[in-house]
Design a protein around this motif. Structure first.
Motif, PDB file in Angstrom:
ATOM      1  N   CYS A 119      -5.755  -1.868  -0.524  1.00 27.30           N
ATOM      2  CA  CYS A 119      -5.409  -1.993   0.890  1.00 27.30           C
ATOM      3  C   CYS A 119      -6.675  -2.237   1.723  1.00 27.30           C
ATOM      4  CB  CYS A 119      -4.718  -0.714   1.336  1.00 27.30           C
ATOM      5  SG  CYS A 119      -4.359  -0.698   3.090  1.00 27.30           S
ATOM      6  N   CYS A 152       0.849  -1.190   0.000  1.00 31.37           N
ATOM      7  CA  CYS A 152       0.000   0.000   0.000  1.00 31.37           C
ATOM      8  C   CYS A 152       0.886   1.242   0.000  1.00 31.37           C
ATOM      9  CB  CYS A 152      -0.934   0.012   1.214  1.00 31.37           C
ATOM     10  SG  CYS A 152      -1.896   1.551   1.281  1.00 31.37           S
ATOM     11  N   CYS A 198      -7.082   1.243   4.216  1.00 36.03           N
ATOM     12  CA  CYS A 198      -7.435   2.571   3.708  1.00 36.03           C
ATOM     13  C   CYS A 198      -8.126   2.516   2.352  1.00 36.03           C
ATOM     14  CB  CYS A 198      -6.206   3.470   3.648  1.00 36.03           C
ATOM     15  SG  CYS A 198      -5.025   2.937   2.419  1.00 36.03           S
ATOM     16  N   CYS A 241      -0.222   3.636   3.186  1.00 32.36           N
ATOM     17  CA  CYS A 241       0.212   3.164   4.507  1.00 32.36           C
ATOM     18  C   CYS A 241       1.725   2.900   4.519  1.00 32.36           C
ATOM     19  CB  CYS A 241      -0.511   1.881   4.896  1.00 32.36           C
ATOM     20  SG  CYS A 241      -2.300   1.980   4.879  1.00 32.36           S
TER      21      CYS A 241
HETATM   22 ZN   LIG Z   1      -3.411   1.414   3.053  1.00 37.28          ZN
END
Ligand SMILES: [Zn+2]
Length: 115
Positions: A90, A73, A93, A76
């Motif tokens: 992800c 991701c 998120c 992140c």
């Molecule tokens: Zn993420």
């Protein structure tokens, strides 16, 4: 019969390795199989038994370790398990990512030798 040809190549690879180690007898083969490899586990297991017949590996066992899909991701900045097999994003998120870190594996991980 995609799985059968894969089973045959695994057996050939293992046979070569067994010969290199001085004609040892193989009792089991460990295979890493990613969820994105396109190989059906059950079909591969039954193809393996079939393809083993009459070879030095007859009676040996194929042990498959299935690897889940892991994506990276970018938001992140961490590796995450993919939220689905069709849609790589992800799970935390929701950011879509094209970067697949794990899941395409089809590799011989280890061999067990009969003493
Ligand atoms: Zn993420």
């Amino acid at each position: 019969m995609h799985e059968l040809s894969i089973a045959i190549s695994i057996i050939e690879l293992a046979q070569e390795e067994a010969e290199r180690r001085g004609d040892v007898r193989v009792s089991a083969i460990h295979l890493k199989l990613g969820m994105l490899s396109g190989v059906a586990k059950e079909a591969l297991l039954s193809s393996y038994d079939l393809a083993c017949e009459g070879t030095a590996l007859e009676g040996s066992e194929l042990i498959i370790e299935e690897l889940p899909i892991v994506v990276y991701c970018p938001k992140c900045e961490l590796p995450k398990p993919a939220s689905s097999i069709e849609w790589f994003s992800c799970p935390e998120c929701g950011t879509p990512t094209p970067e697949i870190l794990q899941g395409k594996e089809l590799e011989l991980a280890a061999m067990e030798i009969l003493e």
